[in-house]
Enzyme design. Sequence first.
Site, PDB file in Angstrom:
ATOM      1  N   ARG A 191      11.848  -5.824   4.361  1.00 38.06           N
ATOM      2  CA  ARG A 191      11.554  -4.391   4.194  1.00 38.06           C
ATOM      3  C   ARG A 191      12.571  -3.534   4.950  1.00 38.06           C
ATOM      4  O   ARG A 191      12.946  -3.825   6.065  1.00 38.06           O
ATOM      5  CB  ARG A 191      10.151  -4.084   4.705  1.00 38.06           C
ATOM      6  CG  ARG A 191       9.838  -2.577   4.677  1.00 38.06           C
ATOM      7  CD  ARG A 191       8.372  -2.297   4.716  1.00 38.06           C
ATOM      8  NE  ARG A 191       7.740  -2.664   5.964  1.00 38.06           N
ATOM      9  CZ  ARG A 191       6.416  -2.527   6.199  1.00 38.06           C
ATOM     10  NH1 ARG A 191       5.625  -2.052   5.244  1.00 38.06           N
ATOM     11  NH2 ARG A 191       5.909  -2.871   7.350  1.00 38.06           N
ATOM     12  N   LYS A 228       0.839  -1.216   0.000  1.00 40.44           N
ATOM     13  CA  LYS A 228       0.000   0.000   0.000  1.00 40.44           C
ATOM     14  C   LYS A 228       0.872   1.263   0.000  1.00 40.44           C
ATOM     15  O   LYS A 228       0.633   2.196  -0.758  1.00 40.44           O
ATOM     16  CB  LYS A 228      -0.935   0.020   1.225  1.00 40.44           C
ATOM     17  CG  LYS A 228      -1.831  -1.200   1.328  1.00 40.44           C
ATOM     18  CD  LYS A 228      -2.753  -1.124   2.528  1.00 40.44           C
ATOM     19  CE  LYS A 228      -2.016  -1.087   3.859  1.00 40.44           C
ATOM     20  NZ  LYS A 228      -1.225  -2.304   4.148  1.00 40.44           N
ATOM     21  N   ARG A 278       0.390  -8.567  13.917  1.00 44.98           N
ATOM     22  CA  ARG A 278      -0.262  -7.655  12.961  1.00 44.98           C
ATOM     23  C   ARG A 278      -1.167  -8.411  11.987  1.00 44.98           C
ATOM     24  O   ARG A 278      -2.243  -7.931  11.643  1.00 44.98           O
ATOM     25  CB  ARG A 278       0.801  -6.849  12.213  1.00 44.98           C
ATOM     26  CG  ARG A 278       1.408  -5.776  13.122  1.00 44.98           C
ATOM     27  CD  ARG A 278       2.769  -5.332  12.656  1.00 44.98           C
ATOM     28  NE  ARG A 278       2.734  -4.688  11.372  1.00 44.98           N
ATOM     29  CZ  ARG A 278       3.765  -4.636  10.535  1.00 44.98           C
ATOM     30  NH1 ARG A 278       4.896  -5.220  10.852  1.00 44.98           N
ATOM     31  NH2 ARG A 278       3.662  -3.990   9.411  1.00 44.98           N
ATOM     32  N   ARG A 290      11.975  -1.426  10.529  1.00 42.09           N
ATOM     33  CA  ARG A 290      10.952  -1.021  11.496  1.00 42.09           C
ATOM     34  C   ARG A 290      10.928  -1.981  12.683  1.00 42.09           C
ATOM     35  O   ARG A 290      11.081  -3.185  12.504  1.00 42.09           O
ATOM     36  CB  ARG A 290       9.579  -0.997  10.817  1.00 42.09           C
ATOM     37  CG  ARG A 290       9.332   0.286  10.064  1.00 42.09           C
ATOM     38  CD  ARG A 290       8.104   0.234   9.218  1.00 42.09           C
ATOM     39  NE  ARG A 290       6.917  -0.306   9.879  1.00 42.09           N
ATOM     40  CZ  ARG A 290       5.702  -0.319   9.340  1.00 42.09           C
ATOM     41  NH1 ARG A 290       5.529   0.189   8.126  1.00 42.09           N
ATOM     42  NH2 ARG A 290       4.679  -0.818   9.985  1.00 42.09           N
ATOM     43  N   ARG A 320      -8.978   0.942   9.973  1.00 44.10           N
ATOM     44  CA  ARG A 320      -8.503  -0.415  10.234  1.00 44.10           C
ATOM     45  C   ARG A 320      -9.517  -1.222  11.023  1.00 44.10           C
ATOM     46  O   ARG A 320      -9.274  -2.397  11.303  1.00 44.10           O
ATOM     47  CB  ARG A 320      -7.208  -0.333  11.027  1.00 44.10           C
ATOM     48  CG  ARG A 320      -5.950  -0.591  10.194  1.00 44.10           C
ATOM     49  CD  ARG A 320      -4.776  -0.420  11.103  1.00 44.10           C
ATOM     50  NE  ARG A 320      -3.588  -1.095  10.722  1.00 44.10           N
ATOM     51  CZ  ARG A 320      -2.587  -0.539  10.066  1.00 44.10           C
ATOM     52  NH1 ARG A 320      -2.683   0.706   9.621  1.00 44.10           N
ATOM     53  NH2 ARG A 320      -1.486  -1.203   9.844  1.00 44.10           N
TER      54      ARG A 320
HETATM   55  P1  ADP Z   1       2.345  -1.835   3.189  1.00 46.69           P
HETATM   56  O1  ADP Z   1       2.388  -0.332   3.138  1.00 46.69           O
HETATM   57  O2  ADP Z   1       1.095  -2.400   2.576  1.00 46.69           O
HETATM   58  O3  ADP Z   1       2.615  -2.401   4.559  1.00 46.69           O
HETATM   59  P2  ADP Z   1       4.863  -1.645   1.718  1.00 46.69           P
HETATM   60  O4  ADP Z   1       4.548  -0.733   0.589  1.00 46.69           O
HETATM   61  O5  ADP Z   1       5.669  -1.104   2.842  1.00 46.69           O
HETATM   62  O6  ADP Z   1       3.525  -2.375   2.261  1.00 46.69           O
HETATM   63  O7  ADP Z   1       5.611  -2.915   1.090  1.00 46.69           O
HETATM   64  C1  ADP Z   1       6.069  -4.008   1.899  1.00 46.69           C
HETATM   65  C2  ADP Z   1       7.396  -4.544   1.351  1.00 46.69           C
HETATM   66  O8  ADP Z   1       7.189  -5.170   0.095  1.00 46.69           O
HETATM   67  C3  ADP Z   1       8.455  -3.465   1.106  1.00 46.69           C
HETATM   68  O9  ADP Z   1       9.731  -4.020   1.409  1.00 46.69           O
HETATM   69  C4  ADP Z   1       8.321  -3.151  -0.390  1.00 46.69           C
HETATM   70  O10 ADP Z   1       9.550  -2.698  -0.952  1.00 46.69           O
HETATM   71  C5  ADP Z   1       7.938  -4.518  -0.951  1.00 46.69           C
HETATM   72  N1  ADP Z   1       7.027  -4.449  -2.097  1.00 46.69           N
HETATM   73  C6  ADP Z   1       5.975  -3.591  -2.267  1.00 46.69           C
HETATM   74  N2  ADP Z   1       5.321  -3.863  -3.413  1.00 46.69           N
HETATM   75  C7  ADP Z   1       5.964  -4.940  -3.973  1.00 46.69           C
HETATM   76  C8  ADP Z   1       5.769  -5.728  -5.178  1.00 46.69           C
HETATM   77  N3  ADP Z   1       4.762  -5.484  -6.022  1.00 46.69           N
HETATM   78  N4  ADP Z   1       6.624  -6.755  -5.414  1.00 46.69           N
HETATM   79  C9  ADP Z   1       7.617  -7.024  -4.543  1.00 46.69           C
HETATM   80  N5  ADP Z   1       7.879  -6.338  -3.422  1.00 46.69           N
HETATM   81  C10 ADP Z   1       7.059  -5.305  -3.125  1.00 46.69           C
HETATM   82  P1  AMP Z   2       1.448   0.705   9.113  1.00 45.95           P
HETATM   83  O1  AMP Z   2       2.560   1.689   8.863  1.00 45.95           O
HETATM   84  O2  AMP Z   2       0.191   1.029   8.383  1.00 45.95           O
HETATM   85  O3  AMP Z   2       1.907  -0.725   8.883  1.00 45.95           O
HETATM   86  O4  AMP Z   2       1.088   0.832  10.659  1.00 45.95           O
HETATM   87  C1  AMP Z   2       2.037   0.532  11.650  1.00 45.95           C
HETATM   88  C2  AMP Z   2       1.388   0.473  13.018  1.00 45.95           C
HETATM   89  O5  AMP Z   2       0.832   1.758  13.354  1.00 45.95           O
HETATM   90  C3  AMP Z   2       0.210  -0.500  13.161  1.00 45.95           C
HETATM   91  O6  AMP Z   2       0.619  -1.839  13.425  1.00 45.95           O
HETATM   92  C4  AMP Z   2      -0.533   0.118  14.357  1.00 45.95           C
HETATM   93  O7  AMP Z   2       0.123  -0.160  15.577  1.00 45.95           O
HETATM   94  C5  AMP Z   2      -0.388   1.627  14.074  1.00 45.95           C
HETATM   95  N1  AMP Z   2      -1.486   2.137  13.242  1.00 45.95           N
HETATM   96  C6  AMP Z   2      -1.404   2.680  11.998  1.00 45.95           C
HETATM   97  N2  AMP Z   2      -2.607   3.043  11.544  1.00 45.95           N
HETATM   98  C7  AMP Z   2      -3.488   2.713  12.517  1.00 45.95           C
HETATM   99  C8  AMP Z   2      -4.896   2.819  12.652  1.00 45.95           C
HETATM  100  N3  AMP Z   2      -5.667   3.312  11.672  1.00 45.95           N
HETATM  101  N4  AMP Z   2      -5.467   2.404  13.813  1.00 45.95           N
HETATM  102  C9  AMP Z   2      -4.724   1.890  14.815  1.00 45.95           C
HETATM  103  N5  AMP Z   2      -3.396   1.747  14.752  1.00 45.95           N
HETATM  104  C10 AMP Z   2      -2.780   2.152  13.618  1.00 45.95           C
END
Ligand code: ADP
Ligand code: AMP
Length: 209
Positions: A123, A14, A167, A156, A89
Site C-alpha cells: 500500500r 474499506k 493491528r 504509512r 473498532r
Molecule cells: P483499508 O481501508 O480497509 O485498510 P485500503 O482501502 O487502504 O484498506 O486497501 C488496502 C490496500 O489494498 C491498498 O493498497 C489498496 O490499493 C489495495 N486494495 C483495495 N481493494 C483492493 C482489491 N479489491 N483488490 C486488490 N487490492 C485492493
Molecule cells: P486506519 O486508517 O483505519 O487503518 O487506522 C489507522 C490507525 O488509527 C489504527 O491502527 C489506530 O491506531 C488509529 N485508529 C483509527 N480509528 C480508530 C478508532 N476508531 N479507535 C481507535 N484507534 C483508531
Amino acid sequence: MNRIILLGPPGAGKGTQAKLLSQELGIPHLSTGEMLRAAAAQGTELGRRAEAFMSQGKLVPDELVLGILRARLESSDTRRGFILDGYPRNVAQAESLVEITPIDHVLYFEIPEGVLVERLSQRRNCPTCGTVYNLVTQPPKVPGRCDRDGTPLVQRSDDTEEAVRTRLRVYREVTLPLLDQYRRQGRLRTVSASGSVDEVAARVRAALA
Ligand code: ADP
Ligand code: AMP
C-alpha cells in the site's frame, strides 16, 4: 438515508471502496484513521498523543477518537449521510456511536488474512488527497506520484510488518466481538472483499440496495 458503517480488518479495502462510494452518493467519507493522521501531521496535541499509539498499531484511546469524530459529524455535509470507515473498532465505541447518530447500513468486508498482509505491504498513500494505491494491484500512472495531484506517495508508518501484526491481533481481539454484536442484532451484511476493486464495488452496491 445512507448512514453507512464499513467494518473489516485493516487492508480489506474499506478506504478504497469508501472513496468510490463517497463520490457516487455525494456523501462524505469519514475515516477516523485519516482524521488522526491529519492531526498528527499538523502536530496538534491530540495528534501527538494519537501518533504514539498509531505507529505501534495499537488503538488510540476511545475518548480521543470520539472527540474528533463527534466534531466531524456535526458538519452540515453529513446531513444527507456519511460513510464511516474505521469506527467503531470496539464495543465501547459502538455504544458511544448510538448516542450520537442513527446508522442505516452496517457492511462487513470479509477476507482471508493472507490477502491482507499482501495488500498492506504494497500500500502507498497520497499525503495530500488521501488516495490509496497498491504497487501491485492499483499502481499510480507515474511511479511514486499521485495521479490526481502529483504529490510523492508515502508508505504509512504503521504498514511495517511489526505494526501490521499488532493491528491484526487488535482486530481479532477487540473488533471481531463487535461484529458478533451487530450480527446478533441482525444488522450485519457481509460482503466478500476478495477479488478486484470493481468486483467488490458491485457487491457493496448490491448490499446497499
Ligand atoms: P483499508 O481501508 O480497509 O485498510 P485500503 O482501502 O487502504 O484498506 O486497501 C488496502 C490496500 O489494498 C491498498 O493498497 C489498496 O490499493 C489495495 N486494495 C483495495 N481493494 C483492493 C482489491 N479489491 N483488490 C486488490 N487490492 C485492493
Ligand atoms: P486506519 O486508517 O483505519 O487503518 O487506522 C489507522 C490507525 O488509527 C489504527 O491502527 C489506530 O491506531 C488509529 N485508529 C483509527 N480509528 C480508530 C478508532 N476508531 N479507535 C481507535 N484507534 C483508531
